[in-house]
Design a protein around this motif. Structure first.
Motif, PDB file in Angstrom:
ATOM      1  N   LYS A 163      26.649 -20.197   3.897  1.00  0.00           N
ATOM      2  CA  LYS A 163      25.599 -21.111   4.379  1.00  0.00           C
ATOM      3  C   LYS A 163      24.224 -20.463   4.262  1.00  0.00           C
ATOM      4  O   LYS A 163      23.256 -21.112   3.884  1.00  0.00           O
ATOM      5  N   VAL A 164      24.131 -19.175   4.608  1.00  0.00           N
ATOM      6  CA  VAL A 164      22.849 -18.454   4.527  1.00  0.00           C
ATOM      7  C   VAL A 164      22.340 -18.465   3.084  1.00  0.00           C
ATOM      8  O   VAL A 164      21.168 -18.754   2.824  1.00  0.00           O
ATOM      9  N   GLU A 165      23.240 -18.170   2.144  1.00  0.00           N
ATOM     10  CA  GLU A 165      22.832 -18.098   0.734  1.00  0.00           C
ATOM     11  C   GLU A 165      22.403 -19.475   0.224  1.00  0.00           C
ATOM     12  O   GLU A 165      21.357 -19.623  -0.408  1.00  0.00           O
ATOM     13  N   GLU A 166      23.213 -20.480   0.540  1.00  0.00           N
ATOM     14  CA  GLU A 166      22.987 -21.849   0.026  1.00  0.00           C
ATOM     15  C   GLU A 166      21.759 -22.506   0.647  1.00  0.00           C
ATOM     16  O   GLU A 166      20.948 -23.104  -0.036  1.00  0.00           O
ATOM     17  N   ARG A 167      21.623 -22.372   1.964  1.00  0.00           N
ATOM     18  CA  ARG A 167      20.591 -23.131   2.690  1.00  0.00           C
ATOM     19  C   ARG A 167      19.292 -22.367   2.887  1.00  0.00           C
ATOM     20  O   ARG A 167      18.254 -22.969   3.169  1.00  0.00           O
ATOM     21  N   ILE A 168      19.353 -21.025   2.793  1.00  0.00           N
ATOM     22  CA  ILE A 168      18.168 -20.222   3.133  1.00  0.00           C
ATOM     23  C   ILE A 168      17.715 -19.345   1.966  1.00  0.00           C
ATOM     24  O   ILE A 168      16.561 -19.417   1.540  1.00  0.00           O
ATOM     25  N   ILE A 169      18.628 -18.514   1.425  1.00  0.00           N
ATOM     26  CA  ILE A 169      18.202 -17.559   0.388  1.00  0.00           C
ATOM     27  C   ILE A 169      17.800 -18.271  -0.900  1.00  0.00           C
ATOM     28  O   ILE A 169      16.702 -18.052  -1.422  1.00  0.00           O
ATOM     29  N   LEU A 170      18.674 -19.140  -1.421  1.00  0.00           N
ATOM     30  CA  LEU A 170      18.342 -19.841  -2.676  1.00  0.00           C
ATOM     31  C   LEU A 170      17.069 -20.677  -2.557  1.00  0.00           C
ATOM     32  O   LEU A 170      16.183 -20.577  -3.411  1.00  0.00           O
TER      33      LEU A 170
END
Length: 341
Positions: A163-170
């Protein structure tokens, strides 16, 4: 070879940390989950008071600019929040609080995620850490530069990090590119887990202390080629391997910190610490090599362990070995994570 490589954001990218207002607007533009907020100036102070009335206690007021880590107030009473807003806009933090961001308070547990970016869409996620900022046990008392840290973080499991990668980092990495901002360096994501969902509290544009002292221990790859590639805009498929062990840091600080404290106290025992890596923060040496305190946060006692208990035992053994007049440390680093595991 060739021109020197700089690893760090452009001035425009540094606004992610340098301006709370810019950071919040950036998150809204790119649909990055964060607390509801509005920004106010001296001209709109009455609107600010009305916005406070729409929120539930506690109330979060942030000076827009950099205020040495002291520009965030968390206030339980509505009347007190209104008077603090007036004081901040009246110059409590000088120019830093000419604009004040008011946001809703998020309840949950925090963690720190660091991302190394190359400015061209390439990035690597570093080991996740949790830090302990307040001076007192049970997270009480004033904020400090950091009293300890732990990595990995038990609740930051594969699903949470997806979720962090999909919703925040990218969206952050792609948002910077879309806005024409060159960002080659570290992005710190101060996250909070609210009922299983990650939300952003703040960005920093650098590694953060004291998390760095555990994150570095858990990077198994050689960091220099990764930094070089990020600085040249070419991370490609370079691996960033993680050490499977736990790493913990316990900070020993001068008595009285973060208020007034004495300097020049003689430090003994630093050479006797075993199974630990000592990062010197506020120390100096006399001409004949005697080690002295020269700051509030003196030495970060970091260590590995096969689990959180072993790592903490090694960190605390070193912290107990290092001695100077007035030494203080928190004895509860990692306890909240142990309760979750």
């Amino acid at each position: 070879e060739g021109a020197p490589v700089v690893v760090g954001p452009s001035k425009a990218g540094a606004a992610l940390e340098g301006s709370k207002d810019f950071a919040k607007q950036f998150m809204v533009r790119h649909s990055i989950p964060t607390a509801r907020y509005q920004s106010f100036t001296a001209e709109t102070v009455e609107e600010g008071c009305k916005f406070l009335e729409t929120l539930k206690a506690p109330y979060v007021l942030k000076a827009d600019g950099l205020a040495a880590g002291k520009g965030v107030l968390i206030i339980d009473s509505l009347d007190e929040a209104k008077s603090s807003l007036r004081e901040m806009l009246g110059g409590m933090f000088g120019k830093s609080s000419a604009t004040v961001v008011i946001e809703e308070f998020l309840k949950g547990i925090e963690c720190s995620v660091f991302v190394l970016t190359d400015g061209n869409g390439g990035y690597r996620i570093l080991p996740v850490a949790k830090d302990y900022k307040r001076i007192g046990e049970g997270d009480t008392g004033p904020n400090t530069g950091g009293m300890g840290a732990v990595s990995p973080v038990v609740f930051a499991d594969k699903e949470f990090m997806r979720k962090v990668e999909e919703r925040i980092i990218l969206p952050t990495v792609n948002g910077l590119i879309a806005e024409g901002i060159t960002y080659r360096g570290f992005i710190f994501l101060g996250l909070i887990e609210v009922e299983g969902e990650p939300m952003v509290i703040e960005y920093n544009v650098r590694m953060g202390d004291p998390e760095t002292e555990v994150v570095m221990l858990r990077i198994a790859s050689d960091l220099l080629p990764l930094l070089d590639a990020a600085g040249r805009g070419n991370l490609g498929d370079m691996p960033l391997a993680e050490d499977p062990r736990f790493a913990t840091t316990v900070m020993v600080v001068s008595g009285g910190y973060p208020g007034s404290y004495s300097k020049g106290e003689i430090i003994t025992g630093a050479e006797d610490a075993v199974n630990a890596i000592l990062f010197h923060a506020g120390t100096s040496r006399t001409g004949d090599g005697e080690l002295l305190t020269s700051g509030g946060r003196v030495i970060a006692c970091s260590a590995y362990g096969k689990d959180i208990d072993e790592a903490l035992a090694n960190s605390y053994a070193a912290a107990n070995t290092v001695n100077f007049e007035g030494k203080y440390m928190r004895r509860d680093i990692g306890l909240d994570l142990k309760k979750l595991s």
